[in-house]
Scaffold this motif. Structure first.
Motif, PDB file in Angstrom:
ATOM      1  N   SER A   1       0.511  -1.086   0.143  1.00 40.20           N
ATOM      2  CA  SER A   1       0.283  -0.242  -0.359  1.00 40.20           C
ATOM      3  C   SER A   1       1.112   1.494  -0.080  1.00 40.20           C
ATOM      4  N   GLU A   2       2.158   1.024  -0.626  1.00 34.50           N
ATOM      5  CA  GLU A   2       2.703   2.104  -1.202  1.00 34.50           C
ATOM      6  C   GLU A   2       3.347   2.173  -1.851  1.00 34.50           C
ATOM      7  N   GLY A   3       2.606   2.070  -3.092  1.00 36.64           N
ATOM      8  CA  GLY A   3       2.495   1.979  -4.405  1.00 36.64           C
ATOM      9  C   GLY A   3       3.382   1.322  -4.941  1.00 36.64           C
ATOM     10  N   HIS A   4       4.500   0.641  -4.901  1.00 39.89           N
ATOM     11  CA  HIS A   4       4.963  -0.265  -5.089  1.00 39.89           C
ATOM     12  C   HIS A   4       4.847  -1.621  -6.084  1.00 39.89           C
ATOM     13  N   GLY A   5       3.948  -1.723  -5.693  1.00 34.29           N
ATOM     14  CA  GLY A   5       2.939  -2.940  -6.913  1.00 34.29           C
ATOM     15  C   GLY A   5       3.042  -1.548  -7.663  1.00 34.29           C
ATOM     16  N   SER A   6       1.751  -1.229  -8.044  1.00 32.60           N
ATOM     17  CA  SER A   6       1.413   0.032  -8.966  1.00 32.60           C
ATOM     18  C   SER A   6       2.605   0.981  -9.615  1.00 32.60           C
ATOM     19  N   ALA A   7       3.340   0.225  -9.011  1.00 28.49           N
ATOM     20  CA  ALA A   7       4.547   1.013  -9.845  1.00 28.49           C
ATOM     21  C   ALA A   7       5.575   0.167 -10.772  1.00 28.49           C
ATOM     22  N   LEU A   8       5.816  -1.032  -9.781  1.00 25.35           N
ATOM     23  CA  LEU A   8       6.456  -2.095 -10.944  1.00 25.35           C
ATOM     24  C   LEU A   8       5.305  -2.558 -12.176  1.00 25.35           C
ATOM     25  N   LEU A   9       4.030  -1.985 -12.245  1.00 26.51           N
ATOM     26  CA  LEU A   9       3.350  -2.845 -12.998  1.00 26.51           C
ATOM     27  C   LEU A   9       3.178  -1.640 -14.126  1.00 26.51           C
ATOM     28  N   SER A  10       3.923  -0.519 -13.587  1.00 29.02           N
ATOM     29  CA  SER A  10       3.697   0.669 -14.835  1.00 29.02           C
ATOM     30  C   SER A  10       5.161   0.124 -15.724  1.00 29.02           C
ATOM     31  N   PHE A  11       5.803   0.599 -14.937  1.00 34.32           N
ATOM     32  CA  PHE A  11       6.999  -0.004 -15.394  1.00 34.32           C
ATOM     33  C   PHE A  11       6.795  -1.812 -16.467  1.00 34.32           C
ATOM     34  N   ILE A  12       6.010  -2.887 -16.465  1.00 30.58           N
ATOM     35  CA  ILE A  12       5.653  -3.866 -16.562  1.00 30.58           C
ATOM     36  C   ILE A  12       5.284  -3.415 -18.443  1.00 30.58           C
ATOM     37  N   HIS A  13       4.487  -2.405 -18.214  1.00 36.95           N
ATOM     38  CA  HIS A  13       2.830  -1.935 -19.009  1.00 36.95           C
ATOM     39  C   HIS A  13       4.786  -0.908 -20.535  1.00 36.95           C
ATOM     40  N   GLU A  14       5.143  -0.328 -19.313  1.00 41.36           N
ATOM     41  CA  GLU A  14       5.955   0.009 -20.319  1.00 41.36           C
ATOM     42  C   GLU A  14       7.128  -1.236 -21.132  1.00 41.36           C
ATOM     43  N   TRP A  15       7.362  -1.917 -20.172  1.00 42.44           N
ATOM     44  CA  TRP A  15       8.758  -2.610 -21.426  1.00 42.44           C
ATOM     45  C   TRP A  15       7.990  -3.272 -22.156  1.00 42.44           C
ATOM     46  N   ALA A  16       6.700  -3.843 -21.386  1.00 45.06           N
ATOM     47  CA  ALA A  16       5.560  -4.496 -22.611  1.00 45.06           C
ATOM     48  C   ALA A  16       5.229  -4.456 -23.870  1.00 45.06           C
ATOM     49  N   GLY A  17       4.813  -2.771 -24.101  1.00 46.59           N
ATOM     50  CA  GLY A  17       5.404  -1.939 -25.603  1.00 46.59           C
ATOM     51  C   GLY A  17       6.358  -1.593 -25.736  1.00 46.59           C
TER      52      GLY A  17
END
Length: 149
Positions: free
Chosen positions: A91-107
Motif C-alpha cells: 500500500s505504498e505504491g510499489h506494486g503499481s509502479a512495478l506494473l507501470s514499468f511492466i506496461h512500458e517494458w511490454a509496449g
C-alpha cells in the motif's frame, strides 16, 4: 519518493539479487524452497521469464516475473506470473509502479496486452488490479495430470 517513477526497477539476474528476491517471492509462493526456486528460475529464464525488482533505495521491496508470448485471443502479450510486494511495504505504491514499468517494458516489445492471473482467494489483490486498470474477464482452469493416480 515518486511511486510512479520506474527508474528504481531493474531486472534481477545475479545470485545476490535472487537471494534478496527469494523471501519476497516466498510470500506469494510458499511451497518453494530456495533450491527449487533456483532450479525453476534457471529453466524459466531459458523459456523467456524475466524477474524484475522494485527498489526503495537499496531495499528490494517488490518483484514481478514476466514472459512474452503470442496466442490467438491476446495476440502478442506480456504475462505477469508473479507479482508481490513484501508485506511490510504494501500500500505504498510499489506494486503499481512495478506494473507501470511492466506496461512500458511490454509496449517496447510490441505487446498488445498485459495479462495476469490471481488466485480466487486473493480478494485484496483483485481490488488492487482493478484499481490500476485491469479487467476481470475470464476464469483460469487447471487439470492435475497426476490426480488420477
Amino acid at each position: 519518493m515518486d511511486d510512479s517513477d520506474a527508474s528504481d526497477v531493474r531486472e534481477l539476474t545475479t545470485d545476490a539479487e535472487l537471494d534478496a528476491a527469494y523471501p519476497i517471492l516466498r510470500e506469494l509462493r510458499e511451497h518453494l524452497d530456495r533450491a527449487e526456486m533456483e532450479v525453476a528460475h534457471e529453466r524459466m529464464r531459458e523459456e523467456g521469464y524475466r524477474l524484475f525488482g522494485r527498489y526503495d533505495g537499496s531495499e528490494l521491496v517488490a518483484v514481478a516475473g514476466v514472459t512474452v508470448d503470442t496466442n490467438f485471443y491476446l495476440g502478442k502479450h506480456a504475462f505477469v506470473h508473479d507479482l508481490v510486494t513484501t508485506e511490510s511495504r504494501r500500500s505504498e505504491g510499489h506494486g503499481s509502479a512495478l506494473l507501470s514499468f511492466i506496461h512500458e517494458w511490454a509496449g517496447d516489445r510490441d505487446c498488445e496486452t498485459v495479462e495476469l492471473e490471481s488466485g480466487l482467494w486473493r480478494e485484496d489483490a483483485h481490488r488492487f488490479y482493478e484499481d490500476v486498470g485491469y479487467e476481470k474477464y475470464c476464469y483460469s482452469f487447471k487439470y492435475d495430470l497426476d490426480a488420477g493416480e
